[in-house]
Design an enzyme around this catalytic site. Structure first.
Site, short mmCIF file in Angstrom:
data_model
loop_
_atom_site.label_atom_id
_atom_site.label_comp_id
_atom_site.label_asym_id
_atom_site.label_seq_id
_atom_site.Cartn_x
_atom_site.Cartn_y
_atom_site.Cartn_z
CG HIS A 129 -1.92 1.11 1.24
ND1 HIS A 129 -1.61 2.38 1.67
CD2 HIS A 129 -3.24 1.16 0.89
CE1 HIS A 129 -2.68 3.16 1.58
NE2 HIS A 129 -3.67 2.43 1.11
CG ASP A 130 1.61 3.32 3.16
OD1 ASP A 130 0.59 3.52 2.46
OD2 ASP A 130 1.63 3.49 4.40
#
Ligand SMILES: *[C@@H]1O[C@H](CO)[C@@H](O)[C@H](O)[C@H]1NC(C)=O
Ligand SMILES: *[C@@H]1O[C@H](CO)[C@@H](O)[C@H](O)[C@H]1NC(C)=O
Ligand SMILES: *[C@@H]1O[C@H](CO)[C@@H](O)[C@H](O)[C@H]1NC(C)=O
Ligand SMILES: *[C@@H]1O[C@H](CO)[C@@H](O)[C@H](O)[C@H]1NC(C)=O
Ligand SMILES: *[C@@H]1O[C@H](CO)[C@@H](O)[C@H](O)[C@H]1NC(C)=O
Ligand SMILES: *[C@@H]1O[C@H](CO)[C@@H](O)[C@H](O)[C@H]1NC(C)=O
Length: 261
Positions: free
Chosen positions: A157-158
């Site tokens: 996600h990051d």
């Protein structure tokens, strides 16, 4: 608690869910590709997410519907989920969340969108920090359904798919050597959705790995699957019945799984 309820194809399923990557980008990753080419691996090459953004996809996996949710807000849905079906048949479950309440996102914890879980302390206690898994493996107490959510770095996600797959390899490979854990266990690796919210096709990577897979040549299962197929697979495996939502018409991942005798 050692595995108790005997399943049609497996006695344990371990779902690991990654984030925001389309099929093309995921299958281009060497590790994610390689695990599908093992004799006990299966590529589910026609697997589709059901919505954008993240949250409705997670909810769909355990509840058979998105409830029309089109964002990542907090919801308190008063409805039965897979948890009710599992508990009725005595199949144990836990949700392991990495860095619970730190590098953690509630939107990636579908269990807490349902009040029959959040209002029940016994059920809430089954949503745990993922660092408990090693002890559960050591003590032979891994439940029969494991819903494993990597943190916001490890799930891509990051970060990105190279970072997430490097983490995944380090996480998975030692576990594959722990035979008490892998015995009759099916690992199901999946993403929540493709990265671009305008991509209505939403084709994503999903694969199976483990003892229950037919030992054979390369398995490329081109059956059309969605997140509802995961729910249907679990229901059919333990004869749980149905939530009578989108799980009813979904196909289980049975093509390359051996029936247990
Ligand atoms: C997959 O995502 C990449 C960006 O990461 C994009 O360039 C590519 O067009 C996408 N493929 C499909 C089939 O959507
Ligand atoms: C709470 O959950 C447990 C199982 O985890 C179940 O046995 C019990 O019936 C639930 N309580 C209520 C009030 O639903
Ligand atoms: C992937 O993410 C890692 C860590 O965030 C970073 O070091 C690396 O440069 C990124 N790779 C690509 C290809 O963007
Ligand atoms: C998605 O579509 C909207 C409206 O057409 C556009 O403004 C936006 O830039 C698009 N996003 C991406 C990531 O393509
Ligand atoms: C899987 O099979 C389909 C249909 O034969 C084919 O188009 C696709 O390229 C295959 N994918 C892989 C990664 O082998
Ligand atoms: C099936 O899912 C869709 C959204 O993906 C939802 O609108 C619909 O209500 C669901 N159907 C049932 C029977 O739950």
């Amino acid at each position: 608690m050692a595995a108790t309820a005997k399943g049609k194809w497996f006695d344990r399923i371990v779902l690991i869910i990654f984030e925001n990557t389309n099929y093309t980008d995921a299958i281009a990753n060497s590790y994610l590709k390689e695990i599908t080419t093992r004799p006990n691996g299966v590529l589910l090459s026609e697997y589709y997410a059901v919505e954008h953004p993240s949250e409705p996809n997670y909810i769909a996996q355990i509840a058979g519907s998105t409830y029309g949710i089109l964002d990542d807000e907090n919801y308190d849905i008063d409805d039965e989920t897979l948890v009710d079906l599992l508990e009725k048949k005595g199949v144990s479950w836990k949700c392991y969340m990495e860095d619970y309440r730190k590098l953690y996102a509630r939107k990636h914890n579908p269990f807490f969108s349902f009040t029959p879980i959040t209002k029940n302390a016994t059920r809430c206690a089954k949503v745990v920090n993922a660092n408990r898994l090693d002890d559960d493996i050591k003590n032979n107490q891994v439940p029969q359904l494991v819903y494993y959510v990597p943190n916001q770095n490890n799930n891509a996600h990051d970060t990105n798919i190279s970072y997430a797959s490097a983490w995944f390899k380090n996480w998975l490979e030692p576990k594959l050597k722990m035979t008490s854990f892998t015995h009759k266990t099916l690992f199901f690796t999946v993403f929540d959705e493709s990265a671009n919210d305008n991509d209505t096709v939403n084709h994503i990577y999903a694969s199976l790995l483990g003892d229950p897979v037919t030992k054979d040549n390369y398995h490329n299962d081109t059956t059309h699957y969605t997140h509802y197929s995961f729910l249907r697979t679990v229901e059919d495996n333990w004869d749980l019945g149905s939530l009578n939502r989108n799980d009813s018409s979904a196909t289980p991942f049975s093509l390359y799984l051996n029936e247990q005798h």
